[in-house]
Design an enzyme around this catalytic site. Structure first.
Site, PDB file in Angstrom:
ATOM      1  N   LYS A  38       8.803  60.043 -85.128  1.00  0.00           N
ATOM      2  CA  LYS A  38       9.093  58.791 -85.846  1.00  0.00           C
ATOM      3  C   LYS A  38       7.877  57.864 -85.983  1.00  0.00           C
ATOM      4  CE  LYS A  38      13.360  57.023 -85.213  1.00  0.00           C
ATOM      5  NZ  LYS A  38      14.656  56.643 -84.579  1.00  0.00           N
TER       6      LYS A  38
ATOM      7  N   ASP B  22      17.067  52.066 -88.831  1.00  0.00           N
ATOM      8  CA  ASP B  22      17.760  51.931 -87.536  1.00  0.00           C
ATOM      9  C   ASP B  22      18.310  50.517 -87.341  1.00  0.00           C
ATOM     10  OD1 ASP B  22      17.454  54.551 -86.652  1.00  0.00           O
ATOM     11  OD2 ASP B  22      15.517  54.156 -85.725  1.00  0.00           O
TER      12      ASP B  22
END
Ligand code: ATR
Length: 277
Positions: free
Chosen positions: A70, A107
């Site tokens: 990520k 997120d």
């Protein structure tokens, strides 16, 4: 590559077998009768750039990214959204028709969307938030809470310097509290978030004292395995409004699905059931 072909998307990680994203995306593809495929892709760190430069040429319109990539994908991407840059990590890549790779981080969006769905009365104006943990997930949670307009965040982490680093990155609305005193912030918080891995299956329990929790406080746990963590069970017993962490995982996938397959999917009980099955 032409985007008129059946769109391909997927998730890149290492390992990838634990990812729930393929089940989730395939559930939505089937539910909405969309044309498309969603593929789990195990990719080693050394191959990451080559893979994300190659798959757009095979018909991929984008992909999700999970551990351990990520942070690295953000460096490889040609463009990044402000929220991905702020968080320092990306979970969603969009392969544009001009060949550029666009990185986003959904997120924080998923976190807030889950909070609003699970606690419809929740609003940033209800008061300060208490955030436990200062890892990657905490960055996304803090960025989204501040973006939503929460007035103040009490942040507590076992390793205090990591919390101090987040305060430096995110600013004066954050007050760092020592891990041994984390119980003291429950009383002042209107929203409580566990972003640590404590309480997850195979991990120790979260041992922060919870007797200060007030009735009506919104308490959420990013841990979703088990769905009802000790934090959520005790918060419920104290009259708090509790929101489990599964919804964050489901909601963070919504923007990618919409982008790649052309339809905004619902996160409903059938979605939850499909992923829990
Ligand atoms: P994620 O991306 O899920 O946030 P992470 O970046 O590895 O994962 O962060 C894990 C978080 O759980 C950290 O806040 C970590 O605290 P430290 O910064 O002190 O390591 C917290 N955590 C993990 N194990 C813990 C434990 N046994 N006690 C307290 N906190 C713990």
């Amino acid at each position: 590559m032409t985007h008129s072909h059946v769109p391909l998307a997927g998730v890149i990680g290492n390992p990838i077998s634990q990812s729930k994203s393929p089940i989730l995306f395939r559930h939505w593809l089937k539910t909405y009768g969309c044309k498309g495929h969603y593929i789990p892709m195990p990719v080693e760190e050394g191959n990451l750039e080559q893979v994300i430069r190659t798959i757009p040429k095979m018909g991929f319109v984008g992909c999700n990214v999970t551990i351990p990539h990520k942070i690295d994908v953000l460096k490889i991407a040609d463009l990044a959204t402000d929220r991905a840059t702020l968080i320092g990590a990306a979970n969603t890549l969009i392969f544009r028709k001009d060949g550029k790779i666009h990185a986003d981080n959904t997120d924080g969006y998923g976190f807030i969307a889950n909070l609003k769905q699970g606690a419809p009365a929740w609003a940033p104006s209800i008061g300060p938030a208490a955030v436990l943990g200062a890892g990657g997930a905490a960055r996304a949670v803090i960025a989204s809470l501040l973006d939503a307009g929460v007035p103040e965040i009490f942040l507590s982490n076992r390793t205090r310097p990591k919390a101090e680093a987040l305060k430096s990155a995110f600013g004066t609305k954050i007050t760092v509290v020592d891990w041994v005193q984390a119980g003291n912030i429950m009383e002042q918080a209107s929203t409580v978030v566990n972003t640590t891995s404590l309480g997850m299956q195979g991990m120790p329990e979260l041992r922060v004292p919870l007797d200060g929790l007030r009735r009506g406080t919104v308490v959420t746990d990013l841990v979703y395995n088990p769905l009802k963590t000790r934090l959520l069970i005790e918060a419920e017993a104290a009259g708090c409004v509790t929101v489990d962490g599964l919804g964050m995982l489901l909601h963070q996938a919504v923007p990618g699905f919409e982008r790649w397959f052309g339809l905004r999917p619902e996160v409903d009980i059938n979605t939850r059931a499909a992923v829990l099955r």
